[in-house]
Design a protein around this motif. Structure first.
Motif, PDB file in Angstrom:
ATOM      1  N   PRO A 158      43.049  34.955  35.601  1.00 24.25           N
ATOM      2  CA  PRO A 158      43.237  36.151  34.785  1.00 24.25           C
ATOM      3  C   PRO A 158      42.574  35.977  33.419  1.00 24.25           C
ATOM      4  O   PRO A 158      42.267  34.853  33.003  1.00 24.25           O
ATOM      5  N   GLY A 159      42.370  37.094  32.752  1.00 23.11           N
ATOM      6  CA  GLY A 159      41.785  37.047  31.416  1.00 23.11           C
ATOM      7  C   GLY A 159      42.155  38.282  30.642  1.00 23.11           C
ATOM      8  O   GLY A 159      42.703  39.253  31.189  1.00 23.11           O
ATOM      9  N   LEU A 160      41.871  38.250  29.368  1.00 26.60           N
ATOM     10  CA  LEU A 160      41.988  39.435  28.505  1.00 26.60           C
ATOM     11  C   LEU A 160      40.778  39.445  27.595  1.00 26.60           C
ATOM     12  O   LEU A 160      40.415  38.397  27.025  1.00 26.60           O
ATOM     13  N   TYR A 161      40.153  40.606  27.485  1.00 25.51           N
ATOM     14  CA  TYR A 161      38.885  40.695  26.756  1.00 25.51           C
ATOM     15  C   TYR A 161      38.929  41.915  25.841  1.00 25.51           C
ATOM     16  O   TYR A 161      38.889  43.054  26.308  1.00 25.51           O
ATOM     17  N   PHE A 162      39.018  41.647  24.562  1.00 28.58           N
ATOM     18  CA  PHE A 162      39.034  42.720  23.566  1.00 28.58           C
ATOM     19  C   PHE A 162      37.689  42.714  22.859  1.00 28.58           C
ATOM     20  O   PHE A 162      37.426  41.836  22.018  1.00 28.58           O
ATOM     21  N   LYS A 163      36.845  43.664  23.211  1.00 23.82           N
ATOM     22  CA  LYS A 163      35.482  43.649  22.672  1.00 23.82           C
ATOM     23  C   LYS A 163      35.502  43.937  21.173  1.00 23.82           C
ATOM     24  O   LYS A 163      36.408  44.601  20.653  1.00 23.82           O
ATOM     25  N   ALA A 164      34.495  43.415  20.502  1.00 26.31           N
ATOM     26  CA  ALA A 164      34.445  43.516  19.041  1.00 26.31           C
ATOM     27  C   ALA A 164      34.384  44.972  18.586  1.00 26.31           C
ATOM     28  O   ALA A 164      34.836  45.305  17.485  1.00 26.31           O
ATOM     29  N   ARG A 214      40.259  42.371  18.086  1.00 28.81           N
ATOM     30  CA  ARG A 214      38.844  42.619  18.423  1.00 28.81           C
ATOM     31  C   ARG A 214      38.022  41.336  18.335  1.00 28.81           C
ATOM     32  O   ARG A 214      38.124  40.591  17.373  1.00 28.81           O
ATOM     33  N   GLY A 215      37.226  41.131  19.370  1.00 32.13           N
ATOM     34  CA  GLY A 215      36.375  39.937  19.406  1.00 32.13           C
ATOM     35  C   GLY A 215      37.043  38.732  20.040  1.00 32.13           C
ATOM     36  O   GLY A 215      36.470  37.645  20.053  1.00 32.13           O
ATOM     37  N   ILE A 216      38.251  38.929  20.587  1.00 33.24           N
ATOM     38  CA  ILE A 216      38.928  37.804  21.255  1.00 33.24           C
ATOM     39  C   ILE A 216      38.808  37.971  22.770  1.00 33.24           C
ATOM     40  O   ILE A 216      39.155  39.019  23.323  1.00 33.24           O
ATOM     41  N   GLY A 217      38.325  36.948  23.428  1.00 30.93           N
ATOM     42  CA  GLY A 217      38.270  36.928  24.892  1.00 30.93           C
ATOM     43  C   GLY A 217      38.870  35.631  25.385  1.00 30.93           C
ATOM     44  O   GLY A 217      38.537  34.563  24.871  1.00 30.93           O
TER      45      GLY A 217
END
Ligand code: GLY
Ligand code: MN
Ligand code: MN
Length: 476
Positions: free
Chosen positions: A421-427, A437-440
């Motif tokens: 699993p992952g979580l990706y918050f684009k910048a 924002r910017g954390i993956g």
């Protein structure tokens, strides 16, 4: 994928191998601008003679051979009366007259046990008989001293590429009868009969690994773990470099070449906001203290089995509060997936267990917009990929299998797959608070289904935030 004789890749492989033979006497014809070799009869005679017999001729079966024989038997039973053709694939041009390093197609490796890089163009043919199939391995004979091309053919001549096994050696190594690839067109007519069913059958056979495969995967995982350790030790150099992601990629890829065949897929060395790009393989970025590094990498061992592991590491050794919050949520999702994975459970249920956690936490954080349709699943904006895929000779193994047997299929002992699993918050994602924002973050482990659960093959790499920090401190 290795058996679609009527499709692009492998059929090209067969055709190219046929059409390329016999090897041209002097490949310098295609490179006139830099030709320099003497063409005299005396030179040819002198270059053909005066070489001692090789002292490394293979005379015994390779370790994978008995397992490959049993796989051929099982495939044979599924296709009575049908000819089965499985090509190794061919060299692929990189530029002009230089090729990419050869890697046999996985179905060919699976059915022959051959893993290394010396059989471009080879084709396994299983000819139907009254009670099964007779297998023949068609290979390009080596161009040794006295052979056409020995010193004149940079693609096949041993002077250029090193000694290759001959027909008798391939037979001794695999236990399969061998023949010259040049005889293939006269031995069988390759009508473009579709081999989709064979390809699918192989994908479905490959779900459950035999003991040889499990050991290869353990070796691949252990080599990968050692590669992650090397990367952590190189982090100070990566931080100091203008393209630190390349330092990380080069460290891991160099390790993979030293300890195995290669990487099993292009290394993802994603620092800072690059970690939110799921397959960031450009690796052109700087590596900065205070950011996270998402490293998704796998060593492919000589038998061609690969690991596929991800760790998301604080570059300076300590997670910030918000990084730790995101990381802990991903870890909770992974743990939920581990908790349900056992024989008899649907493959898809493992994914759904992880997704339940992701949905719950993101909803608590107040970032998921409400929607009247529960199937809208808007929370998937921040994790668009699946939690798991099968792993083996291919990083995304068994991909030709029917959905009913893959996503809807039930777990069985011997299956190996990822939990990632992952979580990706684009910048530039203005729907989430600025601090996210910017954390993956992705945490990816490779698991083996046992009789009552799963064994985490990559458990030796720390997973919890505290353990990651302690591990990194110990390595630096
Ligand atoms: N490295 C590709 C994947 O995790 O599936
Ligand atoms: Mn994966
Ligand atoms: Mn991966």
């Amino acid at each position: 994928m290795g058996v679609k004789v009527d499709a692009h890749g492998p059929s090209l492989g067969i055709r190219a191998a046929w059409e390329n033979r016999p090897v041209s006497e002097n490949k310098d014809e295609t490179n006139k601008a830099r030709a320099s070799r003497p063409n005299s009869a005396a030179f040819k005679e002198f270059l053909s003679t005066g070489w001692a017999e090789p002292d490394d001729v293979a005379t015994t079966l390779i370790a994978a051979a008995p397992y490959a024989a049993s796989r051929r038997d099982r495939l044979s039973a599924q296709f009575p009366g049908r000819r089965i053709v499985v090509p190794a694939g061919d060299l692929k041009v990189r530029a002009n007259d230089t090729d990419y390093r050869f890697r046999p197609l996985s179905d060919f490796a699976y059915l022959t046990g051959l893993g290394a890089d010396y059989e471009p163009g080879a084709v396994l043919v299983m000819e139907p008989t009254d009670d099964g199939h007779d297998a023949t391995l068609y290979v390009v004979p080596p161009a040794g001293p006295g052979d056409e091309g020995f010193y004149a053919d940079p693609r096949a001549g041993e002077f250029w590429i090193g000694r290759r096994p001959g027909l008798a050696e391939f037979a001794a190594m695999t236990g399969i009868a061998t023949a010259d690839l040049a005889d293939l067109p006269k031995d069988i007519r390759l009508a473009s009969h579709p081999h989709k069913p064979v390809s699918r059958a192989l994908s479905e056979m490959r779900f459950v690994k035999d003991e040889y495969e499990v050991q290869q995967l353990r070796d691949a995982v252990n080599a990968t773990i050692a590669g992650f350790e090397r990367v952590v030790r190189e982090l100070p150099r990566a931080v100091a470099h203008k393209r630190g992601e390349r330092v990380i990629e080069a460290t891991f890829d160099g390790h993979a070449r030293e300890e195995g065949n290669a990487v099993g897929y292009e290394t993802i060395a994603a620092s800072g906001a690059h970690a939110t790009t799921l397959h960031w393989i450009r690796n052109t970025g700087q590596v900065r203290e205070g950011d996270l590094l998402l490293l998704d990498a796998g060593v492919e061992v000589e038998s061609l089995y690969t690991a596929d592991i991800t760790r998301t590491l604080p570059i300076d050794g300590t997670f910030t509060e918000v990084q730790r919050r995101v990381y802990s949520t991903v870890l909770e999702a992974a743990d939920a997936a581990f908790a349900v994975a056992k024989p008899g459970v649907r493959f898809l249920d493992v994914h759904e267990a992880a997704m339940e956690v992701i949905e719950k936490r993101l909803t608590e954080w107040g970032i998921v917009p409400e929607h009247e349709d529960p199937d809208a699943k808007l929370f998937r904006r921040w994790m668009v990929h699946s939690t798991s895929h099968h792993l083996g000779l291919d990083v995304h193994d068994c991909a030709e299998a029917k959905r009913e047997l893959y996503m809807e299929g039930l777990l069985e002992p011997g299956m190996v797959f990822t939990i990632e699993p992952g979580l990706y918050f684009k910048a530039d994602d203005v729907t989430v608070p600025a601090e996210l924002r910017g954390i993956g973050v992705r945490i990816e482990d490779d698991v083996l289904v046992t009789s009552d659960g799963v064994e985490n093959l990559s458990a030796a790499l720390p997973r919890t935030p505290d353990a990651v920090e302690t591990w990194m401190t110990g390595l630096r």
